[in-house]
Enzyme design. Structure first.
Site, PDB file in Angstrom:
ATOM      1  N   GLU A 136      43.839  29.852  10.802  1.00 49.99           N
ATOM      2  CA  GLU A 136      42.680  29.031   9.830  1.00 49.99           C
ATOM      3  C   GLU A 136      42.598  29.671   8.524  1.00 49.99           C
ATOM      4  OE1 GLU A 136      39.729  27.943  13.557  1.00 49.99           O
ATOM      5  OE2 GLU A 136      39.398  29.439  12.303  1.00 49.99           O
ATOM      6  N   ASN A 164      47.174  29.288  16.103  1.00 48.74           N
ATOM      7  CA  ASN A 164      46.677  28.276  14.964  1.00 48.74           C
ATOM      8  C   ASN A 164      46.093  29.614  13.868  1.00 48.74           C
ATOM      9  OD1 ASN A 164      44.903  29.377  16.932  1.00 48.74           O
ATOM     10  ND2 ASN A 164      43.126  28.181  16.050  1.00 48.74           N
ATOM     11  N   CYS A 209      49.489  17.129  14.774  1.00 49.62           N
ATOM     12  CA  CYS A 209      50.557  17.722  15.395  1.00 49.62           C
ATOM     13  C   CYS A 209      51.199  16.660  16.234  1.00 49.62           C
ATOM     14  CB  CYS A 209      49.952  18.763  16.414  1.00 49.62           C
ATOM     15  SG  CYS A 209      49.131  20.065  15.536  1.00 49.62           S
ATOM     16  N   GLU A 236      50.794  24.087  17.362  1.00 51.51           N
ATOM     17  CA  GLU A 236      51.739  23.409  17.677  1.00 51.51           C
ATOM     18  C   GLU A 236      52.608  23.255  16.263  1.00 51.51           C
ATOM     19  OE1 GLU A 236      48.486  22.802  18.282  1.00 51.51           O
ATOM     20  OE2 GLU A 236      48.395  21.351  19.929  1.00 51.51           O
ATOM     21  N   CYS A 246      46.309  17.940  18.558  1.00 53.48           N
ATOM     22  CA  CYS A 246      45.548  16.779  17.770  1.00 53.48           C
ATOM     23  C   CYS A 246      46.595  15.756  17.210  1.00 53.48           C
ATOM     24  CB  CYS A 246      44.882  17.486  16.433  1.00 53.48           C
ATOM     25  SG  CYS A 246      46.071  17.971  15.147  1.00 53.48           S
TER      26      CYS A 246
HETATM   27 ZN   LIG Z   1      46.970  20.106  15.616  1.00 55.17          ZN
END
Ligand SMILES: [Zn+2]
Length: 137
Positions: A54, A52, A97, A65, A94
């Site tokens: 940010e 990830n 994704c 992902e 999530c």
């Molecule tokens: Zn996600």
């Protein structure tokens, strides 16, 4: 649409888990401190990983992902046979994704790795995470 459930072999599963855990170390989680690593296995055996990333403008944050899937697609891959996601708690991808995965996968075994529980892993099927997903084709 017929969904064929697939599963990973032990060696593939181990490679994916290892790649997801390693990718997590590269996460840029400056704001949430919630690091995620993901690894997706293409049907030719190549693994693409992601973490990830940010952003101060939170909406621009991208999940591990999607980084993995987009990296694989940019490399020319279109068919995937497995995904591993490494998080604290062994969480599922999530909704955003899941929809990105739906573009390329009707079914996909997803290994959820809980790094807080000695990298324990459980496997779920994509169709269970996003039944009746939006698809144009
Ligand atoms: Zn996600």
């Amino acid at each position: 649409m017929t969904v064929t459930v697939t599963s990973l072999g032990e060696a593939e599963r181990a490679r994916l888990i290892d790649a997801a855990i390693r990718a997590r170390a590269s996460a840029y989680a400056k704001y949430s401190q919630f690091t995620v690593g993901a690894a997706i296995l293409a049907d030719d055996g190549t693994i693409y990983s992601g973490a990830n990333v940010e952003n101060a403008s939170y909406g621009l944050t991208i999940c591990a992902e999607r980084v993995a899937v987009h990296t694989a697609v940019a490399a020319g891959q279109r068919k995937f046979v497995g995904l591993a996601v490494a998080t604290s708690g062994g969480l599922t991808p999530c909704g955003a994704c899941r929809q990105v995965l739906a573009e390329f996968c009707v079914e996909l075994p997803i290994v959820l790795v809980d790094v807080d529980q000695h990298n324990s892993a459980r496997e779920v099927q994509f169709s269970a995470l996003l039944p009746e997903c939006f698809r144009l084709a």
